[in-house]
Scaffold this motif. Structure first.
Motif, short mmCIF file in Angstrom:
data_model
loop_
_atom_site.label_atom_id
_atom_site.label_comp_id
_atom_site.label_asym_id
_atom_site.label_seq_id
_atom_site.Cartn_x
_atom_site.Cartn_y
_atom_site.Cartn_z
N PRO A 296 0.86 -1.19 0.00
CA PRO A 296 0.00 0.00 0.00
C PRO A 296 0.90 1.24 0.00
O PRO A 296 1.87 1.30 0.75
CB PRO A 296 -0.77 -0.11 1.32
N TRP A 297 0.60 2.19 -0.85
CA TRP A 297 1.46 3.37 -0.97
C TRP A 297 1.25 4.32 0.21
O TRP A 297 0.11 4.63 0.56
CB TRP A 297 1.15 4.12 -2.28
N ASN A 298 2.35 4.75 0.81
CA ASN A 298 2.28 5.78 1.85
C ASN A 298 2.34 7.14 1.16
O ASN A 298 3.34 7.45 0.53
CB ASN A 298 3.48 5.69 2.80
N PRO A 299 1.29 7.94 1.29
CA PRO A 299 1.28 9.21 0.57
C PRO A 299 2.49 10.09 0.90
O PRO A 299 2.95 10.14 2.03
CB PRO A 299 -0.02 9.87 1.05
N VAL A 300 3.00 10.72 -0.12
CA VAL A 300 4.10 11.67 0.00
C VAL A 300 3.56 12.97 -0.60
O VAL A 300 3.13 12.98 -1.75
CB VAL A 300 5.33 11.19 -0.82
N ASP A 301 3.55 14.04 0.21
CA ASP A 301 2.89 15.29 -0.23
C ASP A 301 3.33 15.75 -1.61
O ASP A 301 2.54 16.24 -2.40
CB ASP A 301 3.20 16.42 0.77
N GLU A 302 4.61 15.59 -1.89
CA GLU A 302 5.17 16.13 -3.13
C GLU A 302 4.74 15.34 -4.37
O GLU A 302 4.97 15.79 -5.49
CB GLU A 302 6.71 16.14 -3.06
N HIS A 303 4.16 14.16 -4.18
CA HIS A 303 3.78 13.34 -5.34
C HIS A 303 2.26 13.29 -5.48
O HIS A 303 1.54 13.23 -4.47
CB HIS A 303 4.35 11.93 -5.20
N PRO A 304 1.75 13.27 -6.72
CA PRO A 304 0.31 13.46 -6.96
C PRO A 304 -0.57 12.22 -6.81
O PRO A 304 -1.77 12.31 -7.02
CB PRO A 304 0.29 13.91 -8.43
N PHE A 305 -0.02 11.05 -6.43
CA PHE A 305 -0.82 9.82 -6.47
C PHE A 305 -1.75 9.68 -5.27
O PHE A 305 -1.63 10.39 -4.29
CB PHE A 305 0.12 8.61 -6.50
N GLN A 306 -2.64 8.68 -5.41
CA GLN A 306 -3.51 8.27 -4.29
C GLN A 306 -3.26 6.78 -4.04
O GLN A 306 -3.04 6.04 -5.01
CB GLN A 306 -4.99 8.42 -4.68
N PRO A 307 -3.31 6.37 -2.76
CA PRO A 307 -3.18 4.92 -2.53
C PRO A 307 -4.40 4.19 -3.09
O PRO A 307 -5.49 4.76 -3.14
CB PRO A 307 -3.16 4.81 -1.00
N SER A 308 -4.20 2.94 -3.49
CA SER A 308 -5.34 2.16 -4.00
C SER A 308 -6.31 1.86 -2.87
O SER A 308 -5.88 1.51 -1.77
CB SER A 308 -4.84 0.82 -4.54
N PRO A 309 -7.61 1.92 -3.15
CA PRO A 309 -8.58 1.51 -2.12
C PRO A 309 -8.49 0.01 -1.88
O PRO A 309 -8.02 -0.75 -2.75
CB PRO A 309 -9.93 1.90 -2.72
N ARG A 310 -8.95 -0.41 -0.71
CA ARG A 310 -8.88 -1.82 -0.29
C ARG A 310 -9.40 -2.79 -1.35
O ARG A 310 -8.82 -3.84 -1.59
CB ARG A 310 -9.71 -2.02 0.99
N ASP A 311 -10.54 -2.44 -1.97
CA ASP A 311 -11.12 -3.41 -2.92
C ASP A 311 -10.22 -3.60 -4.15
O ASP A 311 -10.14 -4.69 -4.70
CB ASP A 311 -12.56 -3.02 -3.32
N HIS A 312 -9.52 -2.56 -4.57
CA HIS A 312 -8.57 -2.73 -5.68
C HIS A 312 -7.43 -3.65 -5.27
O HIS A 312 -6.98 -4.49 -6.03
CB HIS A 312 -7.96 -1.38 -6.11
N VAL A 313 -6.97 -3.47 -4.02
CA VAL A 313 -5.85 -4.27 -3.53
C VAL A 313 -6.23 -5.74 -3.50
O VAL A 313 -5.50 -6.61 -4.01
CB VAL A 313 -5.41 -3.78 -2.12
N ARG A 314 -7.41 -6.02 -2.94
CA ARG A 314 -7.87 -7.42 -2.84
C ARG A 314 -8.07 -8.04 -4.22
O ARG A 314 -7.70 -9.19 -4.47
CB ARG A 314 -9.19 -7.50 -2.07
N ARG A 315 -8.68 -7.26 -5.13
CA ARG A 315 -8.93 -7.77 -6.48
C ARG A 315 -7.59 -8.10 -7.16
O ARG A 315 -7.42 -9.15 -7.77
CB ARG A 315 -9.69 -6.69 -7.28
N PHE A 316 -6.63 -7.18 -7.00
CA PHE A 316 -5.32 -7.38 -7.61
C PHE A 316 -4.69 -8.66 -7.08
O PHE A 316 -4.19 -9.50 -7.83
CB PHE A 316 -4.44 -6.16 -7.29
#
Ligand code: SAH
Ligand code: SF4
Length: 354
Positions: A296-316
């Motif tokens: 799971p990605w730990n947000p870093v202010d300087e980068h524009p991404f969002q962590p994947s929601p739980r359901d995406h993680v499980r599906r993956f």
């Protein structure tokens, strides 16, 4: 085994036979080297003065000629689950992060290998200001020793090492190998190579060197994307070492060492976490002993991404597993502390020099 050269003054980076040579050059018998090594790494001597088994004149001579300085604690954060993040200062004032992580078997330590990082991955806090300098082998080993000192108060100790902190360890290859020898030595920290994992963004020539070194450490490869097009957007290293070079080297590593290769895959919402990417990833890593670790990605202010929601993680995960590939989701430890690697150092720097 040790191939790299070490500065003659840097005793914390020396293996026992180098200490013996140094002491011999001063007219001191070789057996004193064993004592030095043990006092540095078993007893955590802060100075030569602490080596009580040494005559006073030897302690004074070494203090004058070959001074050393251990890591100093700048800041410590402890989460409820026991995860402990240490910000440690080296003798030139540069700082590194070291993280202690609790598991059912004891603690692992996440060791930094450089101050900053030159690889410039688009999701990572460590590379935001580039690579400042390499860490010496002694500075890496001292992170483990310091971790043990902190854990002693909890009646615990370090039993596994992940070289997964700040920096790209294979961009500091010679010091990395020396570090592995230092922490492995039974007279020092006595950590089995099989309990050590080295994580790389994919520096292919150094991966070959490591495979051929004969040190049976586990290799973790930060993949994060299953195609060159996507990986290039996230990791500039993919320009020099695209998947067509990286993947055969992973297979070579597994075949040469007999060790399963771990693939780290960071999940970024709607960037690399779709069903198509899960299938492409599974196709890429099948056919040799591999393991996928979803992070799971730990947000870093300087980068524009969002962590994947739980359901995406499980599906993956379930798609990858359907291919018969072992696939786990990294436990999120130490949530309430600055969890993303490199964040603590950056934040501290910002408060020191806004
Ligand atoms: N340079 C090496 C080792 C240090 S990074 C490497 O890249 O493998 C260790 C792991 O943390 C890598 O898999 C990296 O991609 C991951 N990582 C980097 N930034 C992260 C973040 N913000 N959240 C979660 N994992 C991150
Ligand atoms: Fe460096 Fe690893 Fe961060 Fe990439 S993910 S910038 S290689 S520390």
């Amino acid at each position: 085994m040790t191939t790299s050269r070490v500065e003659f003054g840097d005793v914390l980076s020396m293996v026992p036979k180098e200490m013996a040579a140094l002491l011999e050059s001063l007219g001191v018998p070789r057996f004193r080297a064993k004592q030095l090594f043990e006092w540095l790494w078993r007893h955590g001597a802060e100075s030569y003065e602490a080596i009580q088994v040494w005559p006073k004149d030897l302690r004074e001579k070494m203090t004058a000629r070959h001074p050393f300085q251990r890591l100093e604690l700048v800041q410590q954060q402890v989460a409820h689950d026991g995860t402990t993040k240490l910000l440690l200062q080296m003798k030139d004032g540069q700082r590194v992060e070291t993280v202690l992580l609790p598991h059912h078997y004891g603690y692992s330590v996440c060791v930094s290998s450089q101050v900053g990082c030159a690889m410039g991955c688009k999701f990572c806090a460590s590379g935001l200001k580039g690579r400042v300098r390499q860490l010496t082998a002694g500075e890496m080993a001292d992170q483990v020793a310091f971790g043990n000192q902190v854990l002693r108060e909890r009646g615990a100790k370090i039993s596994r090492i992940d070289v997964m902190g700040i920096g790209e360890p294979l961009d500091n290859y010679a010091n990395l190998i020396r570090f592995l020898e230092l922490v492995h030595d039974p007279e020092s920290l006595n950590i089995s190579y099989r309990h050590i994992t080295v994580s790389t963004s994919g520096l292919v020539p150094a991966m070959k060197q490591l495979a051929d070194s004969g040190l049976p450490v586990t290799l973790a490869v930060s993949l994060h994307a299953p195609t060159d097009a996507l990986r290039l957007k996230l990791m500039p290293v993919n320009r020099a070492y695209p998947l067509a070079k990286l993947m055969p080297m992973c297979r070579y590593y597994a075949e040469t060492t007999g060790r399963r290769v771990t693939f780290e895959y960071l999940l970024l919402n709607d960037i690399n976490d779709g069903e198509a990417e899960a299938r492409q990833l599974a196709e890429l890593v099948r056919g040799f002993p591999s393991h996928v670790n979803l992070i799971p990605w730990n947000p870093v202010d300087e980068h524009p991404f969002q962590p994947s929601p739980r359901d995406h993680v499980r599906r993956f995960q379930s798609i990858v597993q359907d291919y018969g590939i072992s696939c786990t989701i990294r436990r999120e430890l130490g949530q309430e502390i600055d969890a993303a690697c490199g964040q603590l150092r950056l934040r501290e720097e910002e408060t020191v020099s806004p």
